[in-house]
Design a protein around this motif. Structure first.
Motif, PDB file in Angstrom:
ATOM      1  N   GLU A   9      11.101   4.875   4.879  1.00 36.22           N
ATOM      2  CA  GLU A   9      11.650   4.286   3.407  1.00 36.22           C
ATOM      3  C   GLU A   9      10.667   3.384   2.926  1.00 36.22           C
ATOM      4  OE1 GLU A   9      14.769   4.813   2.115  1.00 36.22           O
ATOM      5  OE2 GLU A   9      15.113   6.452   3.706  1.00 36.22           O
ATOM      6  N   THR A  10      10.034   2.642   3.834  1.00 33.33           N
ATOM      7  CA  THR A  10       8.919   1.581   3.423  1.00 33.33           C
ATOM      8  C   THR A  10       7.855   1.614   4.498  1.00 33.33           C
ATOM      9  OG1 THR A  10       8.386  -0.594   2.401  1.00 33.33           O
ATOM     10  CG2 THR A  10      10.161  -0.369   3.989  1.00 33.33           C
ATOM     11  N   HIS A  27       3.699   8.277   4.252  1.00 29.49           N
ATOM     12  CA  HIS A  27       3.860   7.825   3.177  1.00 29.49           C
ATOM     13  C   HIS A  27       5.598   7.686   3.028  1.00 29.49           C
ATOM     14  CE1 HIS A  27       0.506  10.585   2.700  1.00 29.49           C
ATOM     15  NE2 HIS A  27      -0.057   9.677   1.724  1.00 29.49           N
ATOM     16  N   PRO A  28       5.977   6.735   2.200  1.00 33.26           N
ATOM     17  CA  PRO A  28       7.494   6.396   1.881  1.00 33.26           C
ATOM     18  C   PRO A  28       7.913   8.021   1.576  1.00 33.26           C
ATOM     19  CG  PRO A  28       6.275   4.669   0.894  1.00 33.26           C
ATOM     20  CD  PRO A  28       5.197   5.711   1.339  1.00 33.26           C
ATOM     21  N   ALA A  82      14.792  -1.798   8.561  1.00 34.02           N
ATOM     22  CA  ALA A  82      14.931  -1.477   7.120  1.00 34.02           C
ATOM     23  C   ALA A  82      13.437  -0.400   6.685  1.00 34.02           C
ATOM     24  CB  ALA A  82      14.564  -2.648   6.281  1.00 34.02           C
ATOM     25  N   LEU A  83      12.634  -0.087   7.633  1.00 32.88           N
ATOM     26  CA  LEU A  83      11.372   0.825   7.206  1.00 32.88           C
ATOM     27  C   LEU A  83      11.786   2.153   7.198  1.00 32.88           C
ATOM     28  CD1 LEU A  83       8.449  -0.963   9.535  1.00 32.88           C
ATOM     29  CD2 LEU A  83       9.250  -1.487   7.142  1.00 32.88           C
ATOM     30  N   PRO A 128       0.899  -1.303  -0.266  1.00 31.26           N
ATOM     31  CA  PRO A 128       0.099   0.006   0.062  1.00 31.26           C
ATOM     32  C   PRO A 128       0.847   1.207   0.117  1.00 31.26           C
ATOM     33  CG  PRO A 128       0.107  -1.057   2.248  1.00 31.26           C
ATOM     34  CD  PRO A 128       0.723  -2.158   1.263  1.00 31.26           C
ATOM     35  N   GLU A 129       0.211   2.237  -0.553  1.00 32.00           N
ATOM     36  CA  GLU A 129       1.018   3.498  -0.624  1.00 32.00           C
ATOM     37  C   GLU A 129       1.022   4.368   0.646  1.00 32.00           C
ATOM     38  OE1 GLU A 129       0.265   5.822  -4.046  1.00 32.00           O
ATOM     39  OE2 GLU A 129       0.417   3.815  -5.207  1.00 32.00           O
ATOM     40  N   THR A 130       0.158   4.130   1.767  1.00 31.34           N
ATOM     41  CA  THR A 130       0.013   5.036   2.688  1.00 31.34           C
ATOM     42  C   THR A 130      -0.226   4.016   4.034  1.00 31.34           C
ATOM     43  OG1 THR A 130      -2.337   5.068   2.908  1.00 31.34           O
ATOM     44  CG2 THR A 130      -1.187   6.970   1.540  1.00 31.34           C
ATOM     45  N   CYS A 131       0.202   4.396   5.101  1.00 29.87           N
ATOM     46  CA  CYS A 131      -0.096   3.720   6.381  1.00 29.87           C
ATOM     47  C   CYS A 131      -0.414   4.420   7.676  1.00 29.87           C
ATOM     48  CB  CYS A 131       1.411   2.820   6.491  1.00 29.87           C
ATOM     49  SG  CYS A 131       1.212   1.893   7.984  1.00 29.87           S
TER      50      CYS A 131
END
Length: 99
Positions: free
Chosen positions: A72-73, A53-54, A86-87, A4-7
């Protein structure tokens, strides 16, 4: 497969292991302790449902230290610490140090 592009910000803080639970992450946001810079505009977040968002910058206090990270993600789950790291990318000017 693209994610997904958002969280939600509370979910992201929890997945990135900046908060032990989503409830703690939500309380941090509701207390006005999290700022988000999205597309060059900084705002203090007031609701845990706000989207991240990233590429966004997130500024908050963890263990008495001001911390700024770049998203980042978004991640898909709360995984081990190595996966959580890594996020985000730590912004060195935040005063946080890493060896």
């Amino acid at each position: 497969m693209a994610g997904p592009e958002t969280c939600r910000i509370d979910v992201w803080l929890w997945r990135a292991r900046f908060a032990k639970t989503r409830v703690i992450a939500a309380a941090l946001v509701e207390a006005g302790a999290v700022r988000l810079t999205h597309q060059g505009r900084q705002s203090r977040l007031d609701k845990p449902s706000r989207a991240v968002h990233p590429g966004d910058l997130v500024l908050f206090v963890v263990n008495g230290r001001l911390t700024e990270v770049r998203v980042e993600t978004l991640g898909e789950r709360r995984g081990p610490a190595s996966e959580a790291r890594a996020l985000y990318a730590l912004i060195p000017s935040s005063g946080e140090t890493r060896s």
